[in-house]
Scaffold this motif. Structure first.
Motif, PDB file in Angstrom:
ATOM      1  N   SER A 274      13.906 -23.006 -17.240  1.00  0.00           N
ATOM      2  CA  SER A 274      14.446 -22.906 -15.722  1.00  0.00           C
ATOM      3  C   SER A 274      15.565 -21.869 -15.711  1.00  0.00           C
ATOM      4  O   SER A 274      15.959 -21.909 -14.633  1.00  0.00           O
ATOM      5  N   HIS A 275      16.175 -21.229 -16.727  1.00  0.00           N
ATOM      6  CA  HIS A 275      17.094 -20.517 -16.715  1.00  0.00           C
ATOM      7  C   HIS A 275      18.261 -20.805 -15.881  1.00  0.00           C
ATOM      8  O   HIS A 275      18.980 -20.209 -15.087  1.00  0.00           O
ATOM      9  N   LEU A 276      18.509 -22.276 -16.223  1.00  0.00           N
ATOM     10  CA  LEU A 276      19.794 -22.970 -15.687  1.00  0.00           C
ATOM     11  C   LEU A 276      21.138 -22.268 -16.011  1.00  0.00           C
ATOM     12  O   LEU A 276      21.761 -21.925 -14.907  1.00  0.00           O
ATOM     13  N   LEU A 277      21.319 -21.897 -17.147  1.00  0.00           N
ATOM     14  CA  LEU A 277      22.322 -21.205 -17.464  1.00  0.00           C
ATOM     15  C   LEU A 277      22.827 -19.945 -16.699  1.00  0.00           C
ATOM     16  O   LEU A 277      23.940 -19.491 -16.181  1.00  0.00           O
ATOM     17  N   ASP A 392       6.616  -8.101  -3.446  1.00  0.00           N
ATOM     18  CA  ASP A 392       7.978  -7.769  -4.045  1.00  0.00           C
ATOM     19  C   ASP A 392       8.701  -9.283  -4.586  1.00  0.00           C
ATOM     20  O   ASP A 392       8.441 -10.429  -4.040  1.00  0.00           O
ATOM     21  N   THR A 393       9.329  -9.137  -5.724  1.00  0.00           N
ATOM     22  CA  THR A 393      10.045 -10.297  -6.080  1.00  0.00           C
ATOM     23  C   THR A 393      10.989 -10.903  -5.148  1.00  0.00           C
ATOM     24  O   THR A 393      11.684 -10.248  -4.180  1.00  0.00           O
ATOM     25  N   THR A 394      11.092 -12.369  -4.990  1.00  0.00           N
ATOM     26  CA  THR A 394      11.916 -13.006  -4.282  1.00  0.00           C
ATOM     27  C   THR A 394      13.440 -13.161  -5.050  1.00  0.00           C
ATOM     28  O   THR A 394      14.263 -13.877  -4.431  1.00  0.00           O
ATOM     29  N   LEU A 395      13.640 -12.701  -6.276  1.00  0.00           N
ATOM     30  CA  LEU A 395      14.673 -12.970  -6.997  1.00  0.00           C
ATOM     31  C   LEU A 395      15.545 -11.800  -6.937  1.00  0.00           C
ATOM     32  O   LEU A 395      15.209 -10.807  -6.819  1.00  0.00           O
ATOM     33  N   ASP A 396      16.904 -12.149  -7.174  1.00  0.00           N
ATOM     34  CA  ASP A 396      17.820 -11.292  -6.974  1.00  0.00           C
ATOM     35  C   ASP A 396      17.823 -10.221  -8.142  1.00  0.00           C
ATOM     36  O   ASP A 396      17.620 -10.752  -9.359  1.00  0.00           O
ATOM     37  N   LYS A 397      18.175  -9.038  -7.962  1.00  0.00           N
ATOM     38  CA  LYS A 397      18.292  -8.062  -9.233  1.00  0.00           C
ATOM     39  C   LYS A 397      19.386  -8.674 -10.086  1.00  0.00           C
ATOM     40  O   LYS A 397      19.051  -8.478 -11.302  1.00  0.00           O
ATOM     41  N   GLU A 398      20.523  -9.077  -9.609  1.00  0.00           N
ATOM     42  CA  GLU A 398      21.634  -9.555 -10.423  1.00  0.00           C
ATOM     43  C   GLU A 398      20.966 -10.578 -11.291  1.00  0.00           C
ATOM     44  O   GLU A 398      21.656 -10.697 -12.707  1.00  0.00           O
ATOM     45  N   PHE A 399      20.166 -11.505 -10.615  1.00  0.00           N
ATOM     46  CA  PHE A 399      19.575 -12.861 -11.614  1.00  0.00           C
ATOM     47  C   PHE A 399      18.689 -12.043 -12.722  1.00  0.00           C
ATOM     48  O   PHE A 399      18.805 -12.457 -13.905  1.00  0.00           O
ATOM     49  N   LEU A 400      17.636 -11.351 -12.249  1.00  0.00           N
ATOM     50  CA  LEU A 400      16.864 -10.643 -13.225  1.00  0.00           C
ATOM     51  C   LEU A 400      17.439  -9.923 -14.429  1.00  0.00           C
ATOM     52  O   LEU A 400      17.241  -9.969 -15.654  1.00  0.00           O
ATOM     53  N   LEU A 401      18.716  -9.131 -13.909  1.00  0.00           N
ATOM     54  CA  LEU A 401      19.254  -8.649 -14.979  1.00  0.00           C
ATOM     55  C   LEU A 401      19.895  -9.285 -16.118  1.00  0.00           C
ATOM     56  O   LEU A 401      20.083  -9.195 -17.240  1.00  0.00           O
ATOM     57  N   GLU A 402      20.679 -10.237 -15.540  1.00  0.00           N
ATOM     58  CA  GLU A 402      21.313 -11.189 -16.416  1.00  0.00           C
ATOM     59  C   GLU A 402      20.584 -11.851 -17.438  1.00  0.00           C
ATOM     60  O   GLU A 402      20.763 -12.111 -18.279  1.00  0.00           O
ATOM     61  N   LEU A 403      19.141 -12.593 -16.749  1.00  0.00           N
ATOM     62  CA  LEU A 403      18.426 -13.018 -17.417  1.00  0.00           C
ATOM     63  C   LEU A 403      17.789 -12.270 -18.946  1.00  0.00           C
ATOM     64  O   LEU A 403      17.931 -12.955 -19.751  1.00  0.00           O
ATOM     65  N   LEU A 404      17.591 -11.161 -18.620  1.00  0.00           N
ATOM     66  CA  LEU A 404      17.198 -10.155 -19.749  1.00  0.00           C
ATOM     67  C   LEU A 404      18.307 -10.126 -20.614  1.00  0.00           C
ATOM     68  O   LEU A 404      18.216 -10.042 -21.991  1.00  0.00           O
ATOM     69  N   VAL A 405      19.605  -9.639 -20.039  1.00  0.00           N
ATOM     70  CA  VAL A 405      20.684  -9.324 -20.893  1.00  0.00           C
ATOM     71  C   VAL A 405      21.200 -10.448 -21.856  1.00  0.00           C
ATOM     72  O   VAL A 405      21.390 -10.307 -22.830  1.00  0.00           O
ATOM     73  N   SER A 406      21.316 -11.446 -21.076  1.00  0.00           N
ATOM     74  CA  SER A 406      22.124 -12.702 -21.828  1.00  0.00           C
ATOM     75  C   SER A 406      20.863 -13.114 -22.774  1.00  0.00           C
ATOM     76  O   SER A 406      21.566 -13.800 -23.847  1.00  0.00           O
TER      77      SER A 406
END
Length: 1491
Positions: A274-277, A392-406
């Motif tokens: 769910s990528h809650l964090l 196109d994706t509906t998700l923010d770039k900030e969210f996608l980047l944080e998902l991969l980095v974290s």
């Protein structure tokens, strides 16, 4: 630093408020337990809606819960037909309130479980409802809390059956398909289960399938609902606190699900998917400084648990290497995806892992990519669904980047984090209300604290939670000490802007100079210094005894360095009710550890036997160790951020009481444990974590069960043995009844627990006769010598069959848990187990651990009465001086004993040498004595044996045994004749006994040789500890403090026995298991015996938040009982009358009485002067006042205090010995008030005296007395007596008489107290006395008295009565003396002294003095120093009779004697907490209630 807002105390409702409440009026109509005619339940009567609107008020929830609304109305009448929103919410509110109050919540549901599944499904449905619909966000927060309580109550079968459907493998339906496929591929076994689940689903009917799908997806949908609520929180605009509280409670629920293996196993994957964090860390709430502070702290806890080092499926802890492998696998799979599909990431794909796994490098590589590309990368890793073509994706770039980095950044290991953590708290933690709440914590909100429940993920998790809680509980106490000391010093701002101190404190001094003198280089691989030392100079211009205390600071004592920068001008008053920090201007707090005081030459004065040098002047300098981790953090902050140097600013040093100051040593012990491989015995590992079969460590299931055991002196006769094993066939190996005498060896039928039938409660197989047959072999203890002291000491207690089962279990390997209700002989059982292990396994060593020195001393005194050689006993710690014996069992006491015993034995060798006529000095050393034994003694014995031994078939002449005996002269001082001459066998046994006596001398000397070789006392004491002692005793605190030293010495032990196990903190119970290094990777521990009573009071935790929210008061013993570990419940008490036992035996399984409780005269005789052996006496307000509270939680009740003291005086005047009466109360404030009144009334009066003890119920646990007078104090709310464990302790202290003073209308309504109070209220509620019956009486208990019974209706009447009784006694004595003076000498009996005139005058003076000591009137008796209490000095009363008439409405006796005309009215009214004595934060006055 911003000062935290001062929380407000929740005021409990008064009795008048309760009675006036609309709630109570309807309660009396529909469900109050004491009302006999109640109206029937009618759904048409719209009570529920009314009540649910009342539930919005916190105070009314308390009222409703207390009135037994849940038990007697809500659940009793619940059914699907009447279910409604108001009904659901009302039940949830009541259950939540029960958890807040820490009282059992599920008992009502267990009694009527039929409708619970329907009710639970409705709760799930309501929790997912839209917030703008029927259920508001506040209501859904209540539901979340209810669900959290359900998930934390998995030990309750009813709850577990419902919750399991939400958290089992089928919940993976909530995963996105690609992620599900990936997880099933990882664990092939799961695919089989998944296919099976799908098959079963196909067989279900559509309705049931739909219901099942809803339950499986419940947590996934709840997470999505939460994310939508979280996203609605704005960044800076106002936000409703309902949203914030909902978010906090939701994260709390997630933490609790992650921290339990049964819930975490499948849920962790759902949470990760769910990528809650990521959503939470990017939310606006985290960035709202004030509103989001607690949310951020909870989020950090959740992040910690989601990445916990454990394999979710197997439950095995992951090593650091395995965690590194998982991290590398994630990075390389990302690199492979990048290489295969994203040319722009080639550089990333071809780099080595260490180069790209930091947050900075990951952001550098992935930051420039578009949102669509990032989404595609995530979908290749099965983190997100695949992006459809041309969309196109509906998700923010900030969210996608944080998902991969974290997900891919390198994480510092948990053990590294712990090693880098400072052990001392700083000002940021000390005054953070979310981490260390104040005493005003009400239980309403959630906190960023770990919880101790039934289960833990791994041993690391177990130790870490306990480490954090122990650290924070210590921090709470440190905060209290700092606030007390600094406010006493009154720091003000001087005219020139500096600091001036307007007061002084015993425990704190201004710092004159502070210098850091050494910063040692770091160890390899670490970035903090190995050691940081500093010098602190203070000026000790104080009284001599305080100066001695400061100069007496020892090595390792902890002090605190404080910086204050006050802003208030000189002379400003300090108000304790306002925030502390802003008043004193506190800026920094840092801890330090004393190395020593410096002498004139700047050298540290070492602790040792040499006298300390006398230093001139007042200035003293201490060398201290600073915390290297904290120093490194502070210096980094100074260099990188330009912050000021903390270490240049300190201006106060504070010390603490040594007994309360051991937290750092305990924390270091826990941290060291976490850095070593904790080797817990295999048979204990899963039980400690709360998993597996709870009975797997019971002796009946242990593979190394012992078949034959020598019970030594446990049994008094063969009949005693047979009665101890009911249902067993006892076969004795000898038929002659004369030979069937103890000691006995018993051979038990040992059957492996695996593959057999389940064991019954006693651990025996059911069924076959073989399994029930015991083979008993009587045996004779070999003769030990001719002297009387050679005879072994014997047990004289006739143990019951359950006590024998406990002793048997304790002798077998495995875990033994003995529940010992009050008066059931726990200590006797413990001592017999220790003795039997000592004799059965002489090579094994046993460690005894208790909570208090008092319990350890009681154990030791009983051990010494048994057949245990005292050279094998050793007592560690500082409590040995309290032992009621001349012998010293401390380390140095034992060294002295060995040295003295060595000299005694060498004297015996000298005497033996002389008796044998051997020249030389054989008794010079242990070594020469050894040669003497080998060459002189053994040769003579062997020669003697060859002469008298049995030759062929004919027995030698009996006289030869005595004639040839070579040691006649040596044994000349033994009782004569040594040889009886009756039979050869008897005399031969005597001869061998004599030789055993001689041999033992030389065996002991051989053991004592080491003391000749080791010259220092320290070395000798270490040798004793490691080699010589077989039974070593210490308190749990000592074990925690000294673990490092014991392990370093090579301390070893095989068995642990813990007394008072239910009073020891979880972590302090665990540490004694690990006081030794493992052998070849395995623990050598064979037995763990825990003896305690979880129905009595738990460990003392001063902070209510840690006690209730974190459940820190739960002992390991209690947790094992909750988990289901088998216990032996002792079931016969011998302390109290049977009638008194009935007041608390309902709490235990089948607790009965030993025969002597009915047979002995002291139990069958009535209490003289009192009609009943126990009574509850109702005490109404005195002069309009019930309880008062001069200081927070310092409760007092003047009416009760006076009444209790009056009854005590009455009993003493009848002839009761004062030391057989103890006065107990439930609060510290009342304890001080009663002591004050006793000092004023009767303390120095020889006719009355003082009671044995005046103390609190909590402090009196483990003690007893014949007569107990108990004051319950409270009149507004039940308070912490609502904890049934406190009630059990209070009811079980008395042996012969218990008299309780309380506001009956308050206590009789309390559901938890009903079993006891229903018995108490069955008797009259006014005190019934028989004033003409003297002590002792011959009246049997329960008989109608021949004397007149008088009923006392209130306290003034009792006080008046006691006064008249006292005056009558004085006048009678006076008249007797006058008569004696007038008699001629011949009429006076011989030996009777005739008082002279002078004596007579003294008697009259004493009489008048004693009259002044007796209460002239309760009205002028107790003046008050507090604003809350009325002015009791204002009434001048000429006599008791008038006082009684004026206040009580009627005098008990119209012919009262006038009081002496002039009597001082200064008194002992409500007292405030003494500054240096018990403070209101004591266990018994802690804020234990908000009701």
């Amino acid at each position: 630093m911003a000062a935290p807002a001062q929380p407000k105390k929740i005021v409990a409702p008064t009795v008048s408020q309760i009675n006036a409440e609309f709630v109570t009026q309807l309660a009396c109509k529909y469900w109050a337990p004491h009302i006999k005619k109640k109206s029937p339940f009618d759904i048409k009567v719209n009570i529920l809606k009314k009540y649910y609107t009342l539930c919005i008020s916190f105070l009314r929830i308390m009222l409703l819960e207390f009135s037994q609304y849940l038990e007697n109305y809500l659940w009793m009448n619940y059914s699907p037909e009447v279910s409604s929103k108001a009904y659901l919410m009302s039940i949830c509110c009541m259950v939540n309130e029960k958890f807040r109050e820490n009282v059992p919540a599920w008992e009502t549901f267990k009694k009527k479980p039929d409708h619970f599944p329907f009710f639970f499904k409705h709760i799930l449905k309501a929790a997912l409802a839209e917030t703008d619909g029927e259920f508001s966000l506040h209501e859904q927060t209540v539901l979340l809390l209810f669900l959290d309580h359900c998930f934390n109550s998995l030990e309750v079968d009813l709850i577990r059956s419902q919750v399991q459907q939400l958290i089992s493998l089928p919940m993976w339906m909530g995963l996105q398909p690609a992620r599900l496929e990936l997880e099933l591929k990882k664990t092939p076994k799961l695919r089989k289960f998944w296919n099976l689940i799908k098959k079963n689903d196909e067989k279900m009917d559509p309705g049931a399938r739909e219901q099942a799908y809803q339950e499986r997806r419940f947590l996934s949908q709840l997470i999505q609902k939460f994310i939508s609520v979280l996203k609605s929180v704005p960044l800076s605009e106002p936000v409703t606190m309902d949203k914030v509280h909902y978010c906090e409670r939701f994260i709390e629920l997630m933490i609790d699900l992650e921290a339990l293996l049964p819930t975490r196993r499948w849920f962790n994957t759902i949470l990760d998917d769910s990528h809650l964090l990521v959503h939470c860390y990017l939310s606006n709430l985290v960035h709202r400084e004030e509103d989001g502070h607690l949310f951020s702290q909870l989020l950090d806890m959740l992040k910690f648990y989601t990445g916990f080092e454990i394999n979710d499926q197997t439950g095995n802890a992951l090593t650091e290497n395995e965690m590194t492998t998982i991290h590398y696998d994630r990075i390389t799979s990302l690199q492979r995806a990048a290489f295969a599909h994203f040319p722009e990431l080639y550089d990333f794909a071809l780099s080595n892992v260490a180069e790209v796994d930091t947050r900075e490098s990951l952001v550098k590589f992935f930051g420039p990519l578009s949102s669509n590309t990032l989404h595609q990368v995530a979908s290749y890793l099965c983190l997100l669904p695949t992006l459809p073509n041309n969309e196109d994706t509906t998700l923010d770039k900030e969210f996608l980047l944080e998902l991969l980095v974290s997900r891919h950044e390198r994480r510092i290991s948990q053990i590294q984090q712990l090693n880098q953590m400072p052990l001392y708290p700083t000002e940021k933690i000390i005054w953070d209300e979310n981490i260390v709440p104040t005493e005003y914590y009400s239980g309403e909100g959630c906190l960023a604290l770990p919880k101790l429940n039934l289960q833990f993920l791994t041993l690391h998790d177990y130790l870490l939670r306990n480490f954090n809680l122990f650290r924070l509980e210590s921090t709470y106490e440190i905060r209290q000490d700092i606030e007390d000391s600094v406010s006493r010093m009154k720091p003000w701002q001087s005219e020139y802007g500096g600091v001036v101190f307007g007061g002084w404190a015993r425990m704190a001094q201004p710092i004159v100079a502070f210098t850091v003198v050494e910063v040692a280089k770091p160890n390899i691989g670490e970035n903090w210094p190995t050691r940081v030392r500093a010098d602190v100079t203070i000026n000790l211009n104080v009284r001599d005894h305080i100066k001695d205390e400061w100069e007496g600071l020892r090595k390792h004592d902890v002090c605190f360095l404080i910086t204050v920068r006050p802003t208030k001008p000189y002379g400003t008053k300090f108000d304790r009710r306002r925030p502390f920090i802003e008043q004193v201007g506190l800026v920094y707090v840092r801890g330090c550890e004393i190395q020593g005081m410096l002498d004139d030459k700047g050298r540290v004065i070492e602790d040792g036997p040499e006298p300390r040098p006398n230093l001139r002047g007042e200035s003293r300098t201490f060398r201290v160790f600073l915390d290297p981790n904290q120093y490194q953090q502070d210096m980094t902050n100074t260099i990188q951020n330009g912050a000021e140097d903390v270490y240049d600013t300190f201006n106060i040093i504070m010390r603490r009481k040594p007994k309360e100051n051991n937290f750092k040593a305990v924390l270091e012990t826990i941290r060291n444990l976490m850095n070593t491989d904790c080797v817990v015995p295999d048979w204990l590992h899963d039980i400690i974590l709360g998993y597996g079969d709870p009975s797997s460590a019971h002796y009946s299931k242990m593979p190394n069960q012992i078949a034959t055991l020598d019970f030594n002196d446990t049994f008094l006769s063969i009949e005693h043995l047979k009665s101890s094993f009911p249902g067993h066939n006892v076969k004795v190996t000898v038929d002659d009844p004369a030979l069937q005498i103890p000691p006995f060896r018993i051979t038990f039928p040992v059957r492996s627990g695996k593959g057999k039938k389940r064991k019954d409660a006693d651990g025996e197989d059911e069924g076959t006769d073989e399994a029930k047959t015991l083979i008993v072999e009587p045996h004779v203890i070999p003769n030990r010598g001719p002297y009387p002291y050679n005879q072994p000491k014997r047990n004289t207690i006739q143990f019951t069959h359950t006590q024998i089962e406990a002793i048997r279990a304790g002798m077998q390997p495995g875990l033994t848990m003995v529940v010992g209700p009050p008066g059931t002989g726990k200590t006797d059982v413990a001592v017999q187990i220790i003795s039997n292990i000592y004799h059965n396994f002489p090579e094994q060593r046993t460690l005894i651990v208790t909570h208090s020195n008092q319990a350890l001393n009681q154990l030791f005194e009983k051990i010494m009465a048994l057949d245990i050689d005292e050279r094998h006993l050793l007592r560690l710690g500082h409590g040995e001086e309290e032992l009621e014996t001349e012998k010293d069992f401390s380390r140095y006491g034992r060294v002295n004993y060995v040295l003295a015993r060595r000299i005694e034995l060498l004297e015996e060798v000298k005497r033996l040498q002389k008796s044998l006529g051997v020249p030389g000095d054989a008794s010079y050393t242990c070594e020469t004595a050894g040669y003497f034994f080998l060459y002189q003694v053994m040769s003579r014995w062997e020669e003697y044996i060859s002469k008298v031994k049995n030759k062929g078939s004919t027995l030698p002449d009996v006289t030869e045994v005595s004639t040839f005996f070579p040691f006649h002269e040596y044994f000349a001082n033994a009782p004569q004749p040594i040889f009886k001459g009756r039979s050869y066998e008897e005399d031969m046994e005597i001869a061998e006994g004599c030789f055993r006596h001689i041999k033992k001398i030389f065996t002991q000397l051989e053991e004592f040789r080491a003391s000749e070789l080791l010259r220092s006392g320290l070395d000798r004491s270490k040798y004793l500890l490691v080699k010589e002692a077989k039974i070593i005793a210490m308190t749990c605190t000592h074990a925690a403090l000294k673990r490092h030293d014991l392990v370093k010495l090579g301390f070893k032990y095989d068995n642990i026995l813990m007394e008072e196990a239910a009073q020891i903190l979880e972590i302090e119970t665990f540490i004694p298991l690990l006081l030794q290094n493992p052998q070849d990777g395995f623990s050598r521990l064979k037995r763990w015996i825990m003896i305690g009573d979880h129905h009595q009071l738990p460990p003392v935790i001063k902070n209510m938040a840690f006690q209730k929210y974190s459940n820190m008061e739960q002992s390991l013993f209690t947790r094992f009982v909750r988990v289901g570990v088998p216990t032996v419940d002792l079931d016969a008490q011998g302390r109290a009358r049977a009638s008194l036992c009935n007041l608390y035996n309902w709490r235990y399984k089948n607790l009965g009485n030993l025969p002597h409780v009915q047979l002995l005269p002291e139990f069958s005789t009535a209490n003289a002067g009192l009609l009943y052996d126990f009574q509850l006496i109702n005490v109404e307000d005195f002069q309009g006042v019930g309880e008062s509270e001069p200081n927070p939680y310092f409760y007092q009740n003047l009416g009760e205090a006076e009444y209790v003291v009056a009854l005590f005086m009455y009993m003493c005047l009848l002839g009761y010995p004062a030391d057989r009466i103890s006065i107990l109360t439930t609060y510290n404030g009342q304890k001080h008030l009663i002591r004050d009144i006793i000092n004023r009334r009767c303390g120095n009066n020889p006719l009355i005296g003082r009671p044995n003890k005046v103390t609190t119920v909590d402090r009196f646990q483990g003690q007893q007395n014949d007569y107990i007078l108990l004051s319950l104090v409270r009149t507004r709310a039940v308070g912490h007596l609502r904890d049934v464990r406190r009630l059990v302790v209070a009811m079980s202290r008395a042996r012969l008489g218990l008299y309780i003073f309380a506001r009956v209308s308050l206590f009789q309504n309390c559901f938890e107290l009903t079993p006891a109070f229903s018995q108490l209220t069955a008797r009259p509620l006014h005190l019934h006395i028989i004033p003409t019956e003297p002590f002792p009486t011959t009246r049997k208990n329960g008989e109608r008295p021949s004397h007149e019974v008088q009923i006392i209706k209130n306290m003034p009447q009792m006080a008046n009565f006691v006064y008249n009784m006292y005056m009558h006694l004085i006048q009678t004595t006076h008249h007797y003396h006058q008569t004696l003076l007038q008699l001629p000498p011949a009429m006076v009996e011989e030996g009777e002294e005739v008082p002279n005139q002078e004596t007579e005058l003294e008697t009259e003076e004493e009489t008048m003095t004693a009259q002044a000591d007796i209460i002239p009137s309760p009205t002028d008796a107790s003046s008050s120093s507090s604003e809350e209490s009325p002015d009791f000095q204002s009434v001048a009363t000429p006599s008791y009779a008038e006082a009684t008439t004026n206040e009580a409405g009627a005098s008990s006796d119209p012919d009262t004697t006038p009081a002496p005309p002039e009597i001082s009215t200064t008194v002992a009214g409500p007292v405030t907490a003494p500054a240096e004595a018990d403070t209101p934060q004591d266990a018994t006055s802690a804020p234990a209630e908000t009701k």
